[in-house]
Design an enzyme around this catalytic site. Sequence first.
Site, PDB file in Angstrom:
ATOM      1  N   ASP A   1       0.856  -1.167   0.000  1.00 38.01           N
ATOM      2  CA  ASP A   1       0.000   0.000   0.000  1.00 38.01           C
ATOM      3  C   ASP A   1       0.908   1.238   0.000  1.00 38.01           C
ATOM      4  O   ASP A   1       2.138   1.145   0.125  1.00 38.01           O
ATOM      5  CB  ASP A   1      -0.981  -0.015   1.180  1.00 38.01           C
ATOM      6  CG  ASP A   1      -2.237   0.791   0.844  1.00 38.01           C
ATOM      7  OD1 ASP A   1      -2.175   1.642  -0.065  1.00 38.01           O
ATOM      8  OD2 ASP A   1      -3.282   0.584   1.489  1.00 38.01           O
TER       9      ASP A   1
HETATM   10  C1  BGC Z   1      -5.117   2.960  -0.038  1.00 40.33           C
HETATM   11  C2  BGC Z   1      -5.240   1.887  -1.081  1.00 40.33           C
HETATM   12  C3  BGC Z   1      -5.116   2.488  -2.458  1.00 40.33           C
HETATM   13  C4  BGC Z   1      -3.786   3.196  -2.553  1.00 40.33           C
HETATM   14  C5  BGC Z   1      -3.512   3.787  -3.916  1.00 40.33           C
HETATM   15  C6  BGC Z   1      -3.898   3.821  -0.265  1.00 40.33           C
HETATM   16  O1  BGC Z   1      -3.877   4.918   0.574  1.00 40.33           O
HETATM   17  O2  BGC Z   1      -5.087   2.375   1.233  1.00 40.33           O
HETATM   18  O3  BGC Z   1      -6.428   1.182  -0.930  1.00 40.33           O
HETATM   19  O4  BGC Z   1      -5.243   1.505  -3.442  1.00 40.33           O
HETATM   20  O5  BGC Z   1      -3.773   4.244  -1.601  1.00 40.33           O
HETATM   21  O6  BGC Z   1      -4.300   4.863  -4.198  1.00 40.33           O
END
Ligand code: BGC
Length: 752
Positions: A294
């Site tokens: 993440d």
């Molecule tokens: C979120 C993810 C997301 C990623 C990319 C993160 O802050 O937890 O679910 O896919 O950002 O945008």
Amino acid sequence: MTHILKTQNFIVVALTFCFLSCKSSVAQTASPSTTSYEQKVDSLMNLMTLQEKVGQTVMYSGSGAVTGPTVNKNFRTYIKDAEVGAMLNVYSAKATRDLQKLAVEETRLGIPLLFGYDVIHGFRTIFPINLGLAASWDLEDIEKGTRIAAEEASAVGIHWTFAPMVDIARDPRWGRISEGAGEDVYLGSKIAKAYVHGFQGDDLSKDNTILACAKHFVGYGAAQAGRDYHTVNMGHDELRNVYLPPFKAAVDAGVETFMTAFNELNGVPATANKFIFRDILRDEWNFKGFVVTDYTAINELIPHGFAKDQKHATKLAIEAGIDQDMMSSANRLHLADLVNEGEVDVALVNDACRRILLTKYKLGLFDDPYKYCNEQREKEVIYKPEFLEAARQSAAMCSVLLKNDEKVLPLDKNQTIALIGPLAKDKENIIGNWAAAGDRRGKAISVHQGIQEYLNDSKIIFSKGCDIEGDDESDFQNAINAAKGADKVVMVMGEDYDMSGEAACRTNIKLPGRQTDLIKAIRKAVPDKKIILVLMNGRPLDLSEEDMLADAILETWFPGTSGGYGVADVLFGKYNPSAKLPVTFPRTLGQVPIYYNMKNTGRPIPANNPKDDYKSNYLDSPNTPLYPFGHGLSYTNFEYSDVTLSANTIGFSDTLSASATITNTGDYDGYEVVQLYVHDKVGSITRPVKELKGFEKIFLKKGESKTVSFDITVEDLKFYNAEMKFDVEPGEFEIAIKGTSDFDFGQTFTLE
Ligand code: BGC
């Protein structure tokens, strides 16, 4: 030096050309085998330097959207230096083509980039939020909407969505409950499959299919106190029997990628957790795709207190089995050094790079790196009328009729309504959180616009009444006047779209601002008028007061771009509501976590005496929720007969058939979601009081009956036992087929 480089370049260009043309001929065959791709990956990797391999494990964000706390503006330079394998938050055929050109034309090996984006419940045509989609219990509809999202996203250069989020969520404080399928393992697992099929289709090399990503592995929904990113501690029973199964379902459905969770799990942050990524995902489940972190999750190993610095964090992540680094810059800065210093086995980098390249081959990017960047297709595909129509149907299918006293709904086209509330004319919130490239201004249809399809303006008296938040009551009197002048009152209220989603947790799950006070004021001013509350929100709310004040309540979640139309279709009875809650609505926050398939405890409350002393109860609230999982009313009534079983006792290789007859005894045709529940009475690990084991959505004309049958085998009764083996245990099981989870079992069968 220059000479050597030039010579190398020539060889590489020639070889790359060979890859591309070899790949073209491969692509012409019906279904190129993974083995042939693997051979191509091996040949390509033979040409790659360590730094280039590391580059494949790096992802940066462009500026098309902000989905995390940091940005790095140097990504163009890094791409040209072959230090980037993927980008996120870049979309449009033009923008992706522009960056792809840098990778393909300006790097030594010309390896194309992957473009990822959060396509969560639609791309431009936005469908109801995911919790709402789950309320349809309609796997075909979910898959269809997801396919549309993939059609639109793939037309603007996106290869990969960071979806589905398959985290089980049982805490309405947690803002991301909006993004999942709710509290249930069985429903969540079925929906996980529908999303994966919807995004990936049956052939990844087609230009309208995109990679799915099961996230966030694992336990993210169990954050302590419902606070985002918070600590997760859970035993093996809960991990194996509740939180892991939807991820396993995604693997079984062929999901190509996984994303790590931000949280720690039992003391080890997920992004450095070997147990979940190596032991479970790779070794037990045989997952062949790749794992992305993440956003900045490798760097977060430091504040977690797990890594001493960024280099240490880089080592921990790759050793745990993480292939790609989203936005930490950790791999780019340290991975090659760690290998050169003998700190990280080069085989780990090779494995990660190989998995990522293989995915790029499967997508057909080595045939044509620009195949998704087609401006003509972009123009044709976005907001197709049939997509908007599908979104309208979904909005209707996802709206849950929580309450409908004296059949106050559907509305009568001949009556005048007072349309009140901060969300009645809203076009900004209605598409919800994580709305990708959805338009929060012009395109969305408000509830007011939807109602205008049924009533002419002279029959709609509008008053906003109050804002979503804040203390302003200055418009209350206007709203009261509107209510006085109408036959019925429709109040459209709820949360702001950014009160749910990431980092959007609440310690109070009531309607915000003065909204409840406005309902009270209107109830008082027009005590005999029927009030219909239409809700938009991203989580289960505490509606105990509203339940007493309103005659009908329709939960529409955030219903999407065509939401106003779909909601009006339900309000006026064009669509007879059929949605059922995928998550429990508590009476009060103090009951949280509350979910239907809880354990019984050693001191359950007696049914006839819930206040009994020394029992598992509260002094100030019943144990029961306000609205249970599986609940949802229709404009008609469905009567269920008792379950008929094909046998009372079955052996381990038998199939038990359980059926019930459902009759539409009311005045409207309609759909009903028929639910099968089982209770395993005794287990080596205690079993939940009820478990959903099947469901079917059926259509019944008024007066019509249908018999619905479910086949049950030992596979359906298995769980992770005391030895953490997935197995079935003989004994007695209770069984029921109902239209809600709120019932008492009356029938049993035995497995022996
Ligand atoms: C979120 C993810 C997301 C990623 C990319 C993160 O802050 O937890 O679910 O896919 O950002 O945008």
